[in-house]
Design an enzyme around this catalytic site. Structure first.
Site, PDB file in Angstrom:
ATOM      1  N   ASN A   7       0.851  -1.194   0.000  1.00 59.73           N
ATOM      2  CA  ASN A   7       0.000   0.000   0.000  1.00 59.73           C
ATOM      3  C   ASN A   7       0.890   1.249   0.000  1.00 59.73           C
ATOM      4  O   ASN A   7       1.713   1.432   0.889  1.00 59.73           O
ATOM      5  CB  ASN A   7      -0.887  -0.044   1.255  1.00 59.73           C
ATOM      6  CG  ASN A   7      -1.814   1.141   1.332  1.00 59.73           C
ATOM      7  OD1 ASN A   7      -1.405   2.266   1.097  1.00 59.73           O
ATOM      8  ND2 ASN A   7      -3.057   0.904   1.676  1.00 59.73           N
ATOM      9  N   HIS A  10       0.904   6.281   1.761  1.00 65.48           N
ATOM     10  CA  HIS A  10       1.725   7.221   2.538  1.00 65.48           C
ATOM     11  C   HIS A  10       2.676   8.022   1.657  1.00 65.48           C
ATOM     12  O   HIS A  10       3.095   9.120   2.026  1.00 65.48           O
ATOM     13  CB  HIS A  10       2.518   6.468   3.617  1.00 65.48           C
ATOM     14  CG  HIS A  10       1.612   5.871   4.642  1.00 65.48           C
ATOM     15  ND1 HIS A  10       0.865   6.635   5.505  1.00 65.48           N
ATOM     16  CD2 HIS A  10       1.294   4.591   4.910  1.00 65.48           C
ATOM     17  CE1 HIS A  10       0.149   5.850   6.274  1.00 65.48           C
ATOM     18  NE2 HIS A  10       0.386   4.603   5.932  1.00 65.48           N
ATOM     19  N   HIS A  43      -5.781   3.440  -1.582  1.00 69.17           N
ATOM     20  CA  HIS A  43      -7.099   3.727  -1.009  1.00 69.17           C
ATOM     21  C   HIS A  43      -7.530   5.105  -1.494  1.00 69.17           C
ATOM     22  O   HIS A  43      -6.920   6.110  -1.130  1.00 69.17           O
ATOM     23  CB  HIS A  43      -6.988   3.695   0.527  1.00 69.17           C
ATOM     24  CG  HIS A  43      -8.294   3.869   1.227  1.00 69.17           C
ATOM     25  ND1 HIS A  43      -8.426   3.734   2.581  1.00 69.17           N
ATOM     26  CD2 HIS A  43      -9.534   4.154   0.770  1.00 69.17           C
ATOM     27  CE1 HIS A  43      -9.693   3.930   2.932  1.00 69.17           C
ATOM     28  NE2 HIS A  43     -10.378   4.202   1.844  1.00 69.17           N
ATOM     29  N   ARG A  45      -9.719   7.669  -0.824  1.00 68.12           N
ATOM     30  CA  ARG A  45     -10.653   8.086   0.231  1.00 68.12           C
ATOM     31  C   ARG A  45     -11.599   9.142  -0.291  1.00 68.12           C
ATOM     32  O   ARG A  45     -11.268   9.882  -1.224  1.00 68.12           O
ATOM     33  CB  ARG A  45      -9.879   8.618   1.441  1.00 68.12           C
ATOM     34  CG  ARG A  45      -9.051   7.549   2.136  1.00 68.12           C
ATOM     35  CD  ARG A  45      -8.454   8.090   3.414  1.00 68.12           C
ATOM     36  NE  ARG A  45      -9.441   8.168   4.465  1.00 68.12           N
ATOM     37  CZ  ARG A  45      -9.588   7.274   5.436  1.00 68.12           C
ATOM     38  NH1 ARG A  45      -8.778   6.244   5.519  1.00 68.12           N
ATOM     39  NH2 ARG A  45     -10.525   7.416   6.342  1.00 68.12           N
ATOM     40  N   ARG A  49      -7.529  12.542   0.704  1.00 64.47           N
ATOM     41  CA  ARG A  49      -6.436  13.121   1.504  1.00 64.47           C
ATOM     42  C   ARG A  49      -5.057  12.632   1.063  1.00 64.47           C
ATOM     43  O   ARG A  49      -4.061  13.271   1.321  1.00 64.47           O
ATOM     44  CB  ARG A  49      -6.653  12.838   2.988  1.00 64.47           C
ATOM     45  CG  ARG A  49      -6.435  11.413   3.385  1.00 64.47           C
ATOM     46  CD  ARG A  49      -6.414  11.287   4.891  1.00 64.47           C
ATOM     47  NE  ARG A  49      -7.739  11.363   5.472  1.00 64.47           N
ATOM     48  CZ  ARG A  49      -8.099  10.661   6.555  1.00 64.47           C
ATOM     49  NH1 ARG A  49      -7.234   9.881   7.137  1.00 64.47           N
ATOM     50  NH2 ARG A  49      -9.308  10.760   7.037  1.00 64.47           N
ATOM     51  N   GLU A  70      -8.665   0.069  -2.574  1.00 65.74           N
ATOM     52  CA  GLU A  70      -9.469   0.068  -1.347  1.00 65.74           C
ATOM     53  C   GLU A  70     -10.506   1.157  -1.498  1.00 65.74           C
ATOM     54  O   GLU A  70     -10.170   2.289  -1.860  1.00 65.74           O
ATOM     55  CB  GLU A  70      -8.595   0.362  -0.131  1.00 65.74           C
ATOM     56  CG  GLU A  70      -7.696  -0.788   0.233  1.00 65.74           C
ATOM     57  CD  GLU A  70      -6.786  -0.424   1.398  1.00 65.74           C
ATOM     58  OE1 GLU A  70      -6.900   0.674   1.956  1.00 65.74           O
ATOM     59  OE2 GLU A  70      -5.941  -1.246   1.729  1.00 65.74           O
ATOM     60  N   THR A 101      -8.003   3.237   8.613  1.00 61.88           N
ATOM     61  CA  THR A 101      -9.210   2.405   8.701  1.00 61.88           C
ATOM     62  C   THR A 101      -9.222   1.661  10.039  1.00 61.88           C
ATOM     63  O   THR A 101      -8.422   0.757  10.253  1.00 61.88           O
ATOM     64  CB  THR A 101      -9.227   1.403   7.522  1.00 61.88           C
ATOM     65  OG1 THR A 101      -8.812   2.092   6.352  1.00 61.88           O
ATOM     66  CG2 THR A 101     -10.608   0.843   7.316  1.00 61.88           C
ATOM     67  N   GLU A 151     -10.655  -9.820   3.533  1.00 60.82           N
ATOM     68  CA  GLU A 151      -9.384  -9.426   4.155  1.00 60.82           C
ATOM     69  C   GLU A 151      -9.683  -9.263   5.642  1.00 60.82           C
ATOM     70  O   GLU A 151     -10.536  -8.454   6.022  1.00 60.82           O
ATOM     71  CB  GLU A 151      -8.853  -8.112   3.564  1.00 60.82           C
ATOM     72  CG  GLU A 151      -7.547  -7.689   4.243  1.00 60.82           C
ATOM     73  CD  GLU A 151      -6.878  -6.473   3.585  1.00 60.82           C
ATOM     74  OE1 GLU A 151      -7.039  -6.268   2.369  1.00 60.82           O
ATOM     75  OE2 GLU A 151      -6.185  -5.738   4.309  1.00 60.82           O
ATOM     76  N   HIS A 191      -3.465  -4.741   7.970  1.00 61.37           N
ATOM     77  CA  HIS A 191      -3.562  -3.596   8.871  1.00 61.37           C
ATOM     78  C   HIS A 191      -2.630  -3.743  10.069  1.00 61.37           C
ATOM     79  O   HIS A 191      -2.739  -4.693  10.834  1.00 61.37           O
ATOM     80  CB  HIS A 191      -4.981  -3.321   9.379  1.00 61.37           C
ATOM     81  CG  HIS A 191      -5.180  -1.841   9.574  1.00 61.37           C
ATOM     82  ND1 HIS A 191      -4.687  -1.188  10.653  1.00 61.37           N
ATOM     83  CD2 HIS A 191      -5.738  -0.904   8.759  1.00 61.37           C
ATOM     84  CE1 HIS A 191      -4.951   0.105  10.512  1.00 61.37           C
ATOM     85  NE2 HIS A 191      -5.584   0.308   9.385  1.00 61.37           N
TER      86      HIS A 191
HETATM   87  N1  PXP Z   1      -5.604  -3.276   4.418  1.00 61.13           N
HETATM   88  C1  PXP Z   1      -6.577  -2.344   4.485  1.00 61.13           C
HETATM   89  C2  PXP Z   1      -7.966  -2.744   4.095  1.00 61.13           C
HETATM   90  C3  PXP Z   1      -6.299  -1.016   4.879  1.00 61.13           C
HETATM   91  O1  PXP Z   1      -7.292  -0.105   4.937  1.00 61.13           O
HETATM   92  C4  PXP Z   1      -4.966  -0.671   5.162  1.00 61.13           C
HETATM   93  C5  PXP Z   1      -4.621   0.753   5.520  1.00 61.13           C
HETATM   94  O2  PXP Z   1      -4.828   1.573   4.434  1.00 61.13           O
HETATM   95  C6  PXP Z   1      -3.979  -1.661   5.061  1.00 61.13           C
HETATM   96  C7  PXP Z   1      -4.332  -2.962   4.714  1.00 61.13           C
HETATM   97  C8  PXP Z   1      -2.532  -1.373   5.333  1.00 61.13           C
HETATM   98  O3  PXP Z   1      -2.378  -1.062   6.676  1.00 61.13           O
HETATM   99  P1  PXP Z   1      -0.936  -0.591   7.216  1.00 61.13           P
HETATM  100  O4  PXP Z   1      -0.655   0.716   6.557  1.00 61.13           O
HETATM  101  O5  PXP Z   1      -1.154  -0.476   8.694  1.00 61.13           O
HETATM  102  O6  PXP Z   1       0.043  -1.649   6.828  1.00 61.13           O
END
Ligand code: PXP
Length: 260
Positions: A7, A10, A43, A45, A49, A70, A101, A151, A191
């Site tokens: 992901n 960031h 994601h 959003r 953001r 996402e 999330t 997931e 997550h």
């Molecule tokens: N899976 C989902 C569904 C999420 O919403 C997120 C955060 O955007 C992640 C995985 C990744 O989480 P992390 O950034 O804590 O690794």
């Protein structure tokens, strides 16, 4: 092999902090793929953001690798997803005030919205995944949609502050994983996963994919993104080793004994 979705939200957060073009999320995605990512997760959003519409369009057009979007169950976002047609769409809850999330989507309460969206995604050839807490009632509700993948939210496991708590959360995840295996639901997890807490998750029976963002991007500041992804990929590959397969088997058998 357990698939690794990286992901890169960031990276977009950092770009947006100065309003310019750097660092470029598309370049980050390409480096993540070089490091061994199986897919890229973004994601979009509702408040845009971090990732923006154009980022998703570019990823779809230029990446040449599976894209996992996402998304909330907001109608505007759903229409966007159907137009872009990512390979996979993971349905998540969304609250504007949240930093990330915080929980899984409430499939029971939102079934009337989730079922038609996952059906439309399926018709478009997009694999619909439901991001849920490891809660039996929520997992049962997933079976009432056409989505055949979940997931599991691993946040509670990742936040556990001591061994008994961590073990309790892992037990919930293992039971949820067994439910998925028995009911034909493909299993993803994500997550809060990191280089330090990934091992427990690797013991989930039938685990197909993990999605990891923050830990990889944070490490990338010191090692570079390609290497940070490669190091996570190497940890995942340990799951295919003999010791791990044995450990997973004994873990599952122990869980089943406790159930009886
Ligand atoms: N899976 C989902 C569904 C999420 O919403 C997120 C955060 O955007 C992640 C995985 C990744 O989480 P992390 O950034 O804590 O690794």
């Amino acid at each position: 092999m357990i698939l690794l979705g990286v992901n890169i939200d960031h990276v977009a957060t950092l770009r947006n902090a100065r309003g310019g073009a750097d660092p470029d999320p598309l370049l980050a995605a390409q480096l993540a793929l070089l490091g061994g990512a199986s897919s890229i997760t973004v994601h979009l959003r509702e408040d845009r953001r971090h990732i923006r519409d154009r980022d998703v369009e570019l990823m779809k057009e230029k990446l040449g690798a599976p894209l996992n979007l996402e998304m909330s169950i907001d109608y505007e976002i759903a229409e966007f997803a159907l137009r872009i047609a990512p390979d996979q769409a993971t349905l998540v809850p969304e609250r504007r005030e949240e930093v990330t999330t915080e929980a899984g989507i409430d499939v029971i309460r939102n079934l009337k919205r989730i079922a038609p969206i996952s059906e439309k995604l399926r018709e478009k050839g997009i694999r619909a995944v439901l991001f849920v807490d490891p809660d039996p009632a929520q997992l049962h509700a997933c079976l009432k949609t056409s989505s055949r993948a979940v997931e599991l939210h691993t946040g509670a496991y990742a936040r556990a502050v001591n061994e008994p708590e961590r073990r309790k959360e892992l037990d919930r995840l293992v039971k949820a994983a067994l439910f998925c295996a028995e009911n034909g639901l493909a299993l993803h997890a994500g997550h809060g996963l990191s280089y330090h807490n990934l091992f427990g998750i690797l013991s989930l029976p039938g685990l197909r994919e993990v999605n990891i963002g923050h830990a990889i991007v944070a490490r990338a500041l010191f090692t570079g993104l390609e290497r940070a992804v490669r190091e996570m990929r190497e940890l995942l590959d340990l799951a295919a080793t003999h010791e791990f397969i044995e450990r997973r088997r004994s873990f599952t058998e122990e869980g089943a004994r406790k159930e009886r």
